[in-house]
Structures are given as C-alpha cells and as structure tokens.
Design a protein around this motif. Sequence first.
Motif, PDB file in Angstrom:
ATOM      1  N   ASN A  45     -15.041  -2.393  -1.013  1.00 39.76           N
ATOM      2  CA  ASN A  45     -15.040  -3.423  -2.010  1.00 39.76           C
ATOM      3  C   ASN A  45     -14.356  -4.553  -1.506  1.00 39.76           C
ATOM      4  O   ASN A  45     -14.028  -5.658  -2.369  1.00 39.76           O
ATOM      5  CB  ASN A  45     -14.433  -2.974  -3.298  1.00 39.76           C
ATOM      6  N   GLN A  46     -13.894  -4.704  -0.213  1.00 42.04           N
ATOM      7  CA  GLN A  46     -12.942  -5.782   0.258  1.00 42.04           C
ATOM      8  C   GLN A  46     -11.658  -6.210  -0.539  1.00 42.04           C
ATOM      9  O   GLN A  46     -11.080  -7.259  -0.119  1.00 42.04           O
ATOM     10  CB  GLN A  46     -13.993  -6.953   0.339  1.00 42.04           C
ATOM     11  N   THR A  47     -11.078  -5.188  -1.220  1.00 39.84           N
ATOM     12  CA  THR A  47      -9.866  -5.515  -2.007  1.00 39.84           C
ATOM     13  C   THR A  47      -8.696  -5.058  -1.019  1.00 39.84           C
ATOM     14  O   THR A  47      -7.315  -5.408  -1.469  1.00 39.84           O
ATOM     15  CB  THR A  47      -9.629  -4.976  -3.433  1.00 39.84           C
ATOM     16  N   GLN A  48      -8.783  -4.353  -0.185  1.00 37.57           N
ATOM     17  CA  GLN A  48      -7.744  -4.016   0.791  1.00 37.57           C
ATOM     18  C   GLN A  48      -8.157  -3.989   2.214  1.00 37.57           C
ATOM     19  O   GLN A  48      -9.244  -3.824   2.567  1.00 37.57           O
ATOM     20  CB  GLN A  48      -7.498  -2.211   0.601  1.00 37.57           C
ATOM     21  N   LEU A  49      -7.043  -4.430   2.734  1.00 41.78           N
ATOM     22  CA  LEU A  49      -7.301  -4.472   4.371  1.00 41.78           C
ATOM     23  C   LEU A  49      -6.202  -3.405   4.983  1.00 41.78           C
ATOM     24  O   LEU A  49      -4.832  -3.574   4.635  1.00 41.78           O
ATOM     25  CB  LEU A  49      -6.617  -5.665   4.946  1.00 41.78           C
ATOM     26  N   ASN A  50      -6.502  -2.521   5.734  1.00 38.01           N
ATOM     27  CA  ASN A  50      -5.979  -1.412   6.195  1.00 38.01           C
ATOM     28  C   ASN A  50      -5.584  -1.823   7.819  1.00 38.01           C
ATOM     29  O   ASN A  50      -6.687  -1.895   8.552  1.00 38.01           O
ATOM     30  CB  ASN A  50      -6.807  -0.097   6.289  1.00 38.01           C
ATOM     31  N   ILE A  51      -4.433  -2.278   8.204  1.00 42.67           N
ATOM     32  CA  ILE A  51      -4.280  -2.440   9.739  1.00 42.67           C
ATOM     33  C   ILE A  51      -3.614  -0.930  10.282  1.00 42.67           C
ATOM     34  O   ILE A  51      -2.726  -0.619   9.885  1.00 42.67           O
ATOM     35  CB  ILE A  51      -2.919  -3.378   9.734  1.00 42.67           C
TER      36      ILE A  51
END
Length: 154
Positions: A45-51
Amino acid sequence: MTYKNKEIGLIINVENALLSNIIDIGIQHYPNEFGGFLIGHYSNNQTQLNITDTILPNKYKATPYLFERDTIGIEDKLRNYYNENPQKYYVGEWHTHPNNLPIPSGTDISAITSITNHEDVSISNPVMLIIGYNEAKIELGFYVQFKNKLYRYE
Ligand SMILES: [Zn+2]
C-alpha cells in the motif's frame, strides 16, 4: 529501527543489522567521509519503506568534509536486487560526517535535489541517511525529500 515523521505518512523501517554494518563501514574510513547507496522495497500500500541493503561505490572521492560517489559499475548489483522477490530498488543514499552532527550540508541538499530531478532515477522521495559521529557517540540523521523539501525522521 522504525523512523517516522509527523507531517509525512510514509514510515521507514531499517534492519538493525544493516544499520550497524553501515556504521562500521563508515567509521573505518575515519577521518574521511564515506557512504553508499541504500536499497529497499515499499509495502503493497506504499505506506512503508523497508531499507534492507547497501551497495558501496566502486569509485569515490572522499575527504574529512566531502564525499562524492560515482555510479560506475553499480548497475549490475542494482539489477540483481531488482530480480529478487520482493523486487528491491535504489531508495536513497547514506554518508558519514566524522566529528560532526548529522545535519545536511549545502552540498548534501543540492545532491538530494539532483537525485529527485534525475530522469534515470525513478524515485521521487529519496532517503538521505547521515551518520554523525565522534569518539563519544554516534547520531543518525534520517531525511526524506518530499516535493523539494527535506523532512527529518525521528
Ligand atoms: Zn554530508
């Protein structure tokens, strides 16, 4: 670690092992600055970015007050990450500030602006991680560029 900013909905997760690895690599280059590319993926849903990963530059210029990386030879590594499941992308960059605070310099701000406006890089919200350190402590500064403004994450 999870980083948030009140004004921005996007949440950033960074794996602890990656953070400690980046810090170790950065400190090894003391007294010079050092840095690399950040790799990660967005939630559905594009709300979290996991690096999740870093790519180190093959070629760079570094002094105690400057770090300039070259992108030469990193395309293959990026392609390998892209072929993983989930697909991973270039999401931003990190660099160190030896004996200094993790506050972006004028050069850092123009660098992230040129990333945002670069036609080959398909990200509109690049992450900039600055690792400020001295003998006594390490301080991380996490920033995300949104619509030509830099927001600090806590
Ligand atoms: Zn800097």
